[in-house]
Design a protein around this motif. Structure first.
Motif, PDB file in Angstrom:
ATOM      1  N   ASP A  39       0.840  -1.214   0.000  1.00  0.00           N
ATOM      2  CA  ASP A  39       0.000   0.000   0.000  1.00  0.00           C
ATOM      3  C   ASP A  39       0.867   1.253   0.000  1.00  0.00           C
ATOM      4  OD1 ASP A  39      -2.388  -1.300   0.015  1.00  0.00           O
ATOM      5  OD2 ASP A  39      -2.956  -0.782   2.070  1.00  0.00           O
ATOM      6  N   ASN A  65      -1.268 -13.277  11.774  1.00  0.00           N
ATOM      7  CA  ASN A  65      -2.030 -12.773  12.923  1.00  0.00           C
ATOM      8  C   ASN A  65      -3.164 -13.749  13.255  1.00  0.00           C
ATOM      9  OD1 ASN A  65      -1.882  -9.141  12.277  1.00  0.00           O
ATOM     10  ND2 ASN A  65      -0.307 -10.575  12.898  1.00  0.00           N
ATOM     11  N   GLY A  78      -8.477  -6.165  15.460  1.00  0.00           N
ATOM     12  CA  GLY A  78      -7.830  -5.395  14.399  1.00  0.00           C
ATOM     13  C   GLY A  78      -8.223  -5.855  13.006  1.00  0.00           C
ATOM     14  N   ILE A 127      -7.535  -9.769   6.184  1.00  0.00           N
ATOM     15  CA  ILE A 127      -6.206  -9.175   6.405  1.00  0.00           C
ATOM     16  C   ILE A 127      -5.456  -9.960   7.479  1.00  0.00           C
ATOM     17  CG2 ILE A 127      -5.004  -7.109   7.264  1.00  0.00           C
ATOM     18  CD1 ILE A 127      -7.170  -5.480   5.786  1.00  0.00           C
ATOM     19  N   LYS A 132     -11.389  -1.593  22.900  1.00  0.00           N
ATOM     20  CA  LYS A 132     -11.043  -0.760  21.737  1.00  0.00           C
ATOM     21  C   LYS A 132     -12.186   0.205  21.450  1.00  0.00           C
ATOM     22  CE  LYS A 132      -9.546  -1.035  16.879  1.00  0.00           C
ATOM     23  NZ  LYS A 132      -9.091  -1.895  15.787  1.00  0.00           N
ATOM     24  N   PHE A 152      -9.357   1.739  12.918  1.00  0.00           N
ATOM     25  CA  PHE A 152      -8.244   1.831  13.867  1.00  0.00           C
ATOM     26  C   PHE A 152      -8.735   2.472  15.163  1.00  0.00           C
ATOM     27  CE2 PHE A 152      -6.337   1.318   9.770  1.00  0.00           C
ATOM     28  CZ  PHE A 152      -5.309   0.416  10.019  1.00  0.00           C
TER      29      PHE A 152
HETATM   30  C1  LIG Z   1      -7.580  -1.967   5.579  1.00  0.00           C
HETATM   31  C2  LIG Z   1      -6.654  -2.297   6.724  1.00  0.00           C
HETATM   32  C3  LIG Z   1      -7.127  -2.227   8.024  1.00  0.00           C
HETATM   33  C4  LIG Z   1      -6.273  -2.529   9.091  1.00  0.00           C
HETATM   34  N1  LIG Z   1      -6.742  -2.443  10.379  1.00  0.00           N
HETATM   35  C5  LIG Z   1      -5.909  -2.726  11.411  1.00  0.00           C
HETATM   36  C6  LIG Z   1      -6.347  -2.616  12.762  1.00  0.00           C
HETATM   37  O1  LIG Z   1      -7.497  -2.274  13.043  1.00  0.00           O
HETATM   38  N2  LIG Z   1      -5.451  -2.924  13.741  1.00  0.00           N
HETATM   39  C7  LIG Z   1      -4.171  -3.309  13.472  1.00  0.00           C
HETATM   40  O2  LIG Z   1      -3.406  -3.576  14.391  1.00  0.00           O
HETATM   41  N3  LIG Z   1      -3.717  -3.379  12.201  1.00  0.00           N
HETATM   42  C8  LIG Z   1      -4.555  -3.105  11.183  1.00  0.00           C
HETATM   43  N4  LIG Z   1      -4.103  -3.176   9.901  1.00  0.00           N
HETATM   44  C9  LIG Z   1      -2.670  -3.349   9.662  1.00  0.00           C
HETATM   45  C10 LIG Z   1      -2.234  -4.764   9.458  1.00  0.00           C
HETATM   46  O3  LIG Z   1      -2.288  -5.427  10.683  1.00  0.00           O
HETATM   47  C11 LIG Z   1      -0.797  -4.664   8.934  1.00  0.00           C
HETATM   48  O4  LIG Z   1      -0.871  -4.177   7.613  1.00  0.00           O
HETATM   49  C12 LIG Z   1      -0.091  -6.002   8.956  1.00  0.00           C
HETATM   50  O5  LIG Z   1       0.019  -6.491  10.262  1.00  0.00           O
HETATM   51  C13 LIG Z   1       1.302  -5.878   8.342  1.00  0.00           C
HETATM   52  O6  LIG Z   1       1.817  -7.183   8.212  1.00  0.00           O
HETATM   53  P1  LIG Z   1       2.425  -7.669   6.824  1.00  0.00           P
HETATM   54  O7  LIG Z   1       2.926  -9.045   7.028  1.00  0.00           O
HETATM   55  O8  LIG Z   1       1.461  -7.474   5.702  1.00  0.00           O
HETATM   56  O9  LIG Z   1       3.631  -6.647   6.699  1.00  0.00           O
HETATM   57  P2  LIG Z   1       4.274  -5.988   5.376  1.00  0.00           P
HETATM   58  O10 LIG Z   1       3.311  -5.029   4.777  1.00  0.00           O
HETATM   59  O11 LIG Z   1       4.851  -7.037   4.513  1.00  0.00           O
HETATM   60  O12 LIG Z   1       5.472  -5.200   6.050  1.00  0.00           O
HETATM   61  C14 LIG Z   1       5.266  -4.099   6.905  1.00  0.00           C
HETATM   62  C15 LIG Z   1       6.648  -3.561   7.312  1.00  0.00           C
HETATM   63  O13 LIG Z   1       7.300  -4.522   8.140  1.00  0.00           O
HETATM   64  C16 LIG Z   1       8.585  -4.852   7.589  1.00  0.00           C
HETATM   65  N5  LIG Z   1       8.776  -6.268   7.939  1.00  0.00           N
HETATM   66  C17 LIG Z   1       7.867  -7.255   7.803  1.00  0.00           C
HETATM   67  N6  LIG Z   1       8.334  -8.396   8.365  1.00  0.00           N
HETATM   68  C18 LIG Z   1       9.561  -8.092   8.853  1.00  0.00           C
HETATM   69  C19 LIG Z   1      10.551  -8.845   9.576  1.00  0.00           C
HETATM   70  N7  LIG Z   1      10.364 -10.143   9.912  1.00  0.00           N
HETATM   71  N8  LIG Z   1      11.689  -8.226   9.964  1.00  0.00           N
HETATM   72  C20 LIG Z   1      11.899  -6.911   9.637  1.00  0.00           C
HETATM   73  N9  LIG Z   1      11.006  -6.172   8.950  1.00  0.00           N
HETATM   74  C21 LIG Z   1       9.846  -6.749   8.579  1.00  0.00           C
HETATM   75  C22 LIG Z   1       8.469  -4.566   6.119  1.00  0.00           C
HETATM   76  O14 LIG Z   1       9.741  -4.293   5.558  1.00  0.00           O
HETATM   77  C23 LIG Z   1       7.584  -3.336   6.124  1.00  0.00           C
HETATM   78  O15 LIG Z   1       8.347  -2.196   6.378  1.00  0.00           O
HETATM   79  C24 LIG Z   1      -4.938  -2.906   8.829  1.00  0.00           C
HETATM   80  C25 LIG Z   1      -4.481  -3.003   7.508  1.00  0.00           C
HETATM   81  C26 LIG Z   1      -5.320  -2.710   6.460  1.00  0.00           C
HETATM   82  C27 LIG Z   1      -4.796  -2.800   5.053  1.00  0.00           C
END
Ligand SMILES: Cc1cc2nc3c(=O)[nH]c(=O)nc-3n(C[C@H](O)[C@H](O)[C@H](O)COP(=O)(O)OP(=O)(O)OC[C@H]3O[C@@H](n4cnc5c(N)ncnc54)[C@H](O)[C@@H]3O)c2cc1C
Length: 364
Positions: free
Chosen positions: A46, A85, A108, A113, A241, A250
């Protein structure tokens, strides 16, 4: 078009080598073009599509063997950085010993997601500040030195604790609020070795470098998160929350509360952390110690809430009532949320949200 180099690593060693080789220079920290690990991509992609981040190299780590969820010899739990998660929240050991963590995760995002998103990515997700997400306006977090329009602008979501004139953004995670209250430790690896980061030292306050969210170095990979033994808190835990709509939003304010109560209702030990109020999950040891040895009553909880909020201040442009800074309402909201979360924890009510609104035994 933002061209970038894509690499896929299948071992931790290869991922660490790849990130070291891709470094832009010694000042990578906080740079929007620094190389990034890609986990599920629910935040990173994103940010790249929206023009907030422009990593020159993306290293896909989804195939690394870091999906474990297993007990540790000291009676704690190890959560792999790449465990989703959803798998974390559904794991029997998390359900049994860390209901607070389960409730926070399920509060969350959405089921879809949570099925994708990883634990490591959840820790490193960026703020949801509208100004950060709009490359058409200045933002110190996105482009250092350009200013913080949120400090005097629309600030309903923004910080009331630990902010600076350079940045009033909040950390958006629910999971991290529970991890802060539980006293988790983040384990990281780099080509130079590994280290353990206590959770309260993992995220940082903005100060005059708001582009840097955490104390993680650019070449460090999160391998897992360790939880200490937490059974004494499992019966009196609550994740509350408060959000603008009932789901998929959020937190304006969230509270993760853990109480260890004696038979006569006295608080033996208390831990609590707040989300939605600062650049990091907010914990205050003075407020927690104030609860110890006191009866579990609304008066006790309110006194601790006032201690935690003693330095709270509002930000943002004028809102109603006339002339009040935009997020002034969050200070009394946070106080009431703390009291309510502690009352719910005392009564054994786990959360006000998600599929765990009632404990399973309450439903049987
Ligand atoms: C529409 C929407 C609603 C959401 N609502 C909530 C909510 O209500 N509450 C909430 O808590 N979250 C919410 N989220 C967020 C969601 O929880 C995070 O986007 C998700 O946890 C990120 O995990 P990912 O594996 O996709 O990370 P990525 O998008 O792949 O990475 C995120 C960051 O972490 C880094 N990274 C990932 N893994 C590692 C690692 N092992 N070591 C070092 N760096 C690393 C990446 O380089 C990047 O910078 C929402 C997201 C969306 C899109």
């Amino acid at each position: 078009m933002n061209p970038f180099r894509y690499e896929r690593a299948t071992t931790v060693e290869a991922a660490l080598q790849a990130i070291s080789a891709a470094r832009m220079g010694p000042d990578d920290l906080g740079r929007d073009d620094a190389p990034r690990f890609l986990a599920a991509g629910t935040n990173l992609i994103d940010l790249m599509k929206g023009g907030m981040l422009h990593p020159a190299t993306v290293i896909d780590v989804r195939q690394l063997p870091l999906r474990m969820i297993e007990s540790t010899p000291d009676g704690g739990l190890k959560l792999g950085a790449l465990a989703s998660n959803a798998d974390t929240a559904q794991h029997p050991l998390v359900r049994q010993h860390y209901p607070l963590l389960r409730a926070a995760i399920l509060a969350g995002a959405s089921a879809q997601i949570r099925n994708m998103a990883t634990n490591g990515g959840n820790l490193l997700q960026r703020t949801r500040c509208h100004y950060f997400y709009d490359p058409g306006v200045p933002c110190n977090k996105r482009e250092p030195g350009t200013g913080c329009p949120a400090a005097t602008g629309i600030a309903r979501q923004h910080a009331i604790l630990g902010a600076s004139e350079h940045c009033v953004a909040t950390h958006p995670s629910d999971m991290c609020v529970a991890l802060a209250a539980l006293g988790a430790v983040v384990h990281v690896a780099s080509a130079g070795g590994g280290r353990d980061i206590p959770f309260d030292q993992f995220h940082r306050l903005p100060g005059d470098r708001p582009e840097i969210d955490t104390t993680l170095q650019p070449d460090e990979l999160i391998t897992h998160i360790a939880l200490p033994p937490a059974s004494q808190f499992a019966r009196h835990a609550c994740y509350l929350k408060i959000r603008e709509r009932a789901s998929f939003a959020f937190a304006l304010v969230s509270v993760a509360a853990l109480l260890d109560l004696a038979d006569d209702g006295t608080i033996r030990t208390a831990r609590f952390a707040l989300g939605g109020v600062a650049h990091k999950p907010w914990r205050d040891s003075e407020a927690e110690m104030q609860l110890e040895g006191r009866p579990a009553t609304a008066e006790t909880f309110q006194a601790a809430a006032r201690t935690l909020l003693r330095d709270a201040r509002a930000w943002g442009g004028p809102a109603l009532p006339e002339g009040t800074p935009g997020n002034a309402f969050k200070i009394p909201l946070a106080e009431r949320a703390i009291v309510r979360a502690m009352e719910m924890a005392t009564a054994g009510i786990l959360t006000n949200t998600g599929e765990d609104a009632f404990r399973e035994e309450d439903l049987s």
